[in-house]
Design a protein around this motif. Sequence first.
Motif, PDB file in Angstrom:
ATOM      1  N   TRP A  36       0.831  -1.207   0.000  1.00  0.00           N
ATOM      2  CA  TRP A  36       0.000   0.000   0.000  1.00  0.00           C
ATOM      3  C   TRP A  36       0.861   1.250   0.000  1.00  0.00           C
ATOM      4  CZ3 TRP A  36      -1.382   3.950   3.695  1.00  0.00           C
ATOM      5  CH2 TRP A  36      -2.534   4.678   3.338  1.00  0.00           C
ATOM      6  N   GLY A  37       0.597   2.133  -0.941  1.00  0.00           N
ATOM      7  CA  GLY A  37       1.333   3.385  -1.028  1.00  0.00           C
ATOM      8  C   GLY A  37       2.603   3.332  -1.849  1.00  0.00           C
ATOM      9  N   MET A  38       2.957   2.146  -2.343  1.00  0.00           N
ATOM     10  CA  MET A  38       4.139   2.039  -3.193  1.00  0.00           C
ATOM     11  C   MET A  38       3.746   2.389  -4.633  1.00  0.00           C
ATOM     12  SD  MET A  38       6.499   1.445  -1.112  1.00  0.00           S
ATOM     13  CE  MET A  38       7.887   1.044  -2.182  1.00  0.00           C
ATOM     14  N   PRO A  39       4.644   3.044  -5.375  1.00  0.00           N
ATOM     15  CA  PRO A  39       4.298   3.511  -6.722  1.00  0.00           C
ATOM     16  C   PRO A  39       3.909   2.384  -7.683  1.00  0.00           C
ATOM     17  CG  PRO A  39       6.276   4.590  -5.946  1.00  0.00           C
ATOM     18  CD  PRO A  39       5.987   3.491  -4.966  1.00  0.00           C
ATOM     19  N   VAL A  40       2.790   2.590  -8.356  1.00  0.00           N
ATOM     20  CA  VAL A  40       2.331   1.696  -9.429  1.00  0.00           C
ATOM     21  C   VAL A  40       2.125   2.574 -10.650  1.00  0.00           C
ATOM     22  CG1 VAL A  40       0.474   0.184 -10.229  1.00  0.00           C
ATOM     23  CG2 VAL A  40       1.184   0.121  -7.817  1.00  0.00           C
ATOM     24  N   GLU A  43       0.360  -0.254 -16.781  1.00  0.00           N
ATOM     25  CA  GLU A  43      -1.063  -0.307 -17.153  1.00  0.00           C
ATOM     26  C   GLU A  43      -1.821  -1.400 -16.410  1.00  0.00           C
ATOM     27  OE1 GLU A  43      -2.956  -0.121 -21.422  1.00  0.00           O
ATOM     28  OE2 GLU A  43      -2.632  -2.235 -20.885  1.00  0.00           O
ATOM     29  N   ARG A  44      -1.310  -2.634 -16.416  1.00  0.00           N
ATOM     30  CA  ARG A  44      -2.046  -3.719 -15.789  1.00  0.00           C
ATOM     31  C   ARG A  44      -2.163  -3.505 -14.282  1.00  0.00           C
ATOM     32  NH1 ARG A  44      -1.508 -10.211 -16.777  1.00  0.00           N
ATOM     33  NH2 ARG A  44      -1.371  -9.441 -18.908  1.00  0.00           N
ATOM     34  N   GLY A  45      -1.061  -3.081 -13.659  1.00  0.00           N
ATOM     35  CA  GLY A  45      -1.104  -2.841 -12.221  1.00  0.00           C
ATOM     36  C   GLY A  45      -2.105  -1.761 -11.862  1.00  0.00           C
ATOM     37  N   MET A  46      -2.135  -0.706 -12.654  1.00  0.00           N
ATOM     38  CA  MET A  46      -3.067   0.382 -12.384  1.00  0.00           C
ATOM     39  C   MET A  46      -4.506  -0.060 -12.646  1.00  0.00           C
ATOM     40  SD  MET A  46      -3.146   3.493 -11.226  1.00  0.00           S
ATOM     41  CE  MET A  46      -1.608   4.403 -11.565  1.00  0.00           C
ATOM     42  N   PHE A  47      -4.720  -0.818 -13.709  1.00  0.00           N
ATOM     43  CA  PHE A  47      -6.072  -1.286 -14.016  1.00  0.00           C
ATOM     44  C   PHE A  47      -6.585  -2.216 -12.913  1.00  0.00           C
ATOM     45  CE2 PHE A  47      -8.781  -4.581 -16.118  1.00  0.00           C
ATOM     46  CZ  PHE A  47      -9.916  -3.789 -16.253  1.00  0.00           C
ATOM     47  N   GLU A  48      -5.719  -3.074 -12.405  1.00  0.00           N
ATOM     48  CA  GLU A  48      -6.133  -3.960 -11.316  1.00  0.00           C
ATOM     49  C   GLU A  48      -6.573  -3.158 -10.101  1.00  0.00           C
ATOM     50  OE1 GLU A  48      -4.508  -7.375  -8.208  1.00  0.00           O
ATOM     51  OE2 GLU A  48      -3.196  -6.699  -9.816  1.00  0.00           O
ATOM     52  N   ALA A  76      -8.936 -12.623 -15.682  1.00  0.00           N
ATOM     53  CA  ALA A  76      -7.784 -12.871 -16.560  1.00  0.00           C
ATOM     54  C   ALA A  76      -6.529 -12.125 -16.119  1.00  0.00           C
ATOM     55  CB  ALA A  76      -8.135 -12.504 -18.002  1.00  0.00           C
ATOM     56  N   GLY A  77      -6.283 -12.122 -14.797  1.00  0.00           N
ATOM     57  CA  GLY A  77      -5.108 -11.431 -14.286  1.00  0.00           C
ATOM     58  C   GLY A  77      -5.145  -9.931 -14.496  1.00  0.00           C
ATOM     59  N   PHE A  78      -6.342  -9.412 -14.725  1.00  0.00           N
ATOM     60  CA  PHE A  78      -6.558  -7.981 -14.997  1.00  0.00           C
ATOM     61  C   PHE A  78      -5.768  -7.511 -16.220  1.00  0.00           C
ATOM     62  CE2 PHE A  78      -7.991  -8.224 -10.559  1.00  0.00           C
ATOM     63  CZ  PHE A  78      -9.224  -7.617 -10.677  1.00  0.00           C
ATOM     64  N   ASP A  79      -5.679  -8.377 -17.190  1.00  0.00           N
ATOM     65  CA  ASP A  79      -5.120  -7.994 -18.499  1.00  0.00           C
ATOM     66  C   ASP A  79      -6.197  -7.176 -19.215  1.00  0.00           C
ATOM     67  OD1 ASP A  79      -4.305  -7.781 -21.125  1.00  0.00           O
ATOM     68  OD2 ASP A  79      -3.933  -9.909 -21.401  1.00  0.00           O
ATOM     69  N   PRO A  80      -5.965  -5.888 -19.447  1.00  0.00           N
ATOM     70  CA  PRO A  80      -7.014  -5.055 -20.047  1.00  0.00           C
ATOM     71  C   PRO A  80      -7.518  -5.578 -21.386  1.00  0.00           C
ATOM     72  CG  PRO A  80      -5.307  -3.675 -19.142  1.00  0.00           C
ATOM     73  CD  PRO A  80      -4.782  -5.087 -19.085  1.00  0.00           C
ATOM     74  N   ASP A  81      -6.627  -6.107 -22.222  1.00  0.00           N
ATOM     75  CA  ASP A  81      -7.061  -6.633 -23.520  1.00  0.00           C
ATOM     76  C   ASP A  81      -8.018  -7.803 -23.353  1.00  0.00           C
ATOM     77  OD1 ASP A  81      -5.585  -5.056 -25.593  1.00  0.00           O
ATOM     78  OD2 ASP A  81      -3.860  -5.783 -24.483  1.00  0.00           O
ATOM     79  N   ARG A 115     -12.022  -1.607 -21.615  1.00  0.00           N
ATOM     80  CA  ARG A 115     -12.098  -1.091 -22.988  1.00  0.00           C
ATOM     81  C   ARG A 115     -11.616   0.353 -23.058  1.00  0.00           C
ATOM     82  NH1 ARG A 115     -18.015  -4.000 -23.718  1.00  0.00           N
ATOM     83  NH2 ARG A 115     -17.174  -6.111 -24.002  1.00  0.00           N
ATOM     84  N   ALA A 116     -11.971   1.142 -22.044  1.00  0.00           N
ATOM     85  CA  ALA A 116     -11.513   2.529 -22.004  1.00  0.00           C
ATOM     86  C   ALA A 116     -10.000   2.595 -21.796  1.00  0.00           C
ATOM     87  CB  ALA A 116     -12.236   3.275 -20.878  1.00  0.00           C
ATOM     88  N   THR A 117      -9.474   1.660 -21.026  1.00  0.00           N
ATOM     89  CA  THR A 117      -8.024   1.590 -20.799  1.00  0.00           C
ATOM     90  C   THR A 117      -7.285   1.324 -22.097  1.00  0.00           C
ATOM     91  OG1 THR A 117      -8.273   0.846 -18.494  1.00  0.00           O
ATOM     92  CG2 THR A 117      -6.190   0.313 -19.599  1.00  0.00           C
ATOM     93  N   VAL A 118      -7.790   0.386 -22.881  1.00  0.00           N
ATOM     94  CA  VAL A 118      -7.174   0.070 -24.175  1.00  0.00           C
ATOM     95  C   VAL A 118      -7.197   1.291 -25.086  1.00  0.00           C
ATOM     96  CG1 VAL A 118      -7.396  -1.334 -26.261  1.00  0.00           C
ATOM     97  CG2 VAL A 118      -7.676  -2.401 -24.007  1.00  0.00           C
ATOM     98  N   GLU A 119      -8.310   2.021 -25.060  1.00  0.00           N
ATOM     99  CA  GLU A 119      -8.441   3.211 -25.894  1.00  0.00           C
ATOM    100  C   GLU A 119      -7.447   4.304 -25.498  1.00  0.00           C
ATOM    101  OE1 GLU A 119     -10.433   3.985 -28.595  1.00  0.00           O
ATOM    102  OE2 GLU A 119     -10.832   1.823 -28.615  1.00  0.00           O
ATOM    103  N   MET A 120      -7.049   4.325 -24.240  1.00  0.00           N
ATOM    104  CA  MET A 120      -6.167   5.376 -23.753  1.00  0.00           C
ATOM    105  C   MET A 120      -4.713   5.205 -24.177  1.00  0.00           C
ATOM    106  SD  MET A 120      -7.462   6.237 -19.888  1.00  0.00           S
ATOM    107  CE  MET A 120      -6.340   7.624 -19.774  1.00  0.00           C
TER     108      MET A 120
END
Length: 202
Positions: A36-40, A43-48, A76-81, A115-120
Motif C-alpha cells: 500500500w502506497g508504493m508507486p504503481v 497499465e495492468r497494475g493500475m487497471f487492477e 484474466a489477471g486484470f489484463d485489459p485486452d 475497454r476505455a483503458t485500451v483506448e487510452m
Amino acid sequence: MSGEPRTGVVVGPDQLARPAWASVDPLLRDYYDTEWGMPVRDERGMFERLSLEAFQSGLSWATILRKRPAFRAAFAGFDPDAVAAFSEKDVVRLMDDAAIVRNRRKIAATIGNARATVEMRSDGGLGEFIWSFQPGQTPRPRTIAEVPTQSTESAALAKALRAKGFAFVGPTTMYALMEAVGIVDTHLLHSHRRGSSGVWDA
C-alpha cells in the motif's frame, strides 16, 4: 500491542508503528507493510487497482483483499485486452462466481473500464494519465481523522476518467486509488512506512 493516541499509531510486537487498521489482521498488515502506497505506474497494475477500488465501494478493503486471488482468476489477471474482450457470457460466468463480489454494475464497469483503458494507449496510457493528477504536496496526517477522503485532484481525476468512459470512479474512490498507488502519501507521520514510496519526503 500498545497504542499511542498522541501519534495515531499502534506499536506492534515487532516494535513497528502502524495505523490501527493495519495492526491486527495479518493480511492487512502485510499489505500495508509491502504494497500500500508504493508507486504503481504500469497499465495492468493500475487497471487492477482501479478495478479493486471500484469493487470495494460500499465494502471493507479486507473483504476485497481476501478475494483478490479469485478476482485475478476471474478477470484474466486484470489484463485489459482480455477483459475488454469479455462478452455477456463472461458476465453470466462472473455473476455465478461466489468467490468474487457478484455485483452486475461493478462487473459491467470493470469490462467497460478495460475497454476505455485500451483506448487510452494512444494518449499516453492509463498509468501516465492517472499520475498526471499528482498534487503539488501530500497530506501529513498524525491521526486517521486527519487523512482526507477526497481532494481537488481526485475530483478532477474522477471527472476526467468519466469523460473517457470509465465508471465507478468517484472522487472518494479515486482518492483511495491515489493513496494505494503512491500518488499521495497518507501514511501517518509516525508510521514506520511514512516516506517509503520514495515519491514524497517523510
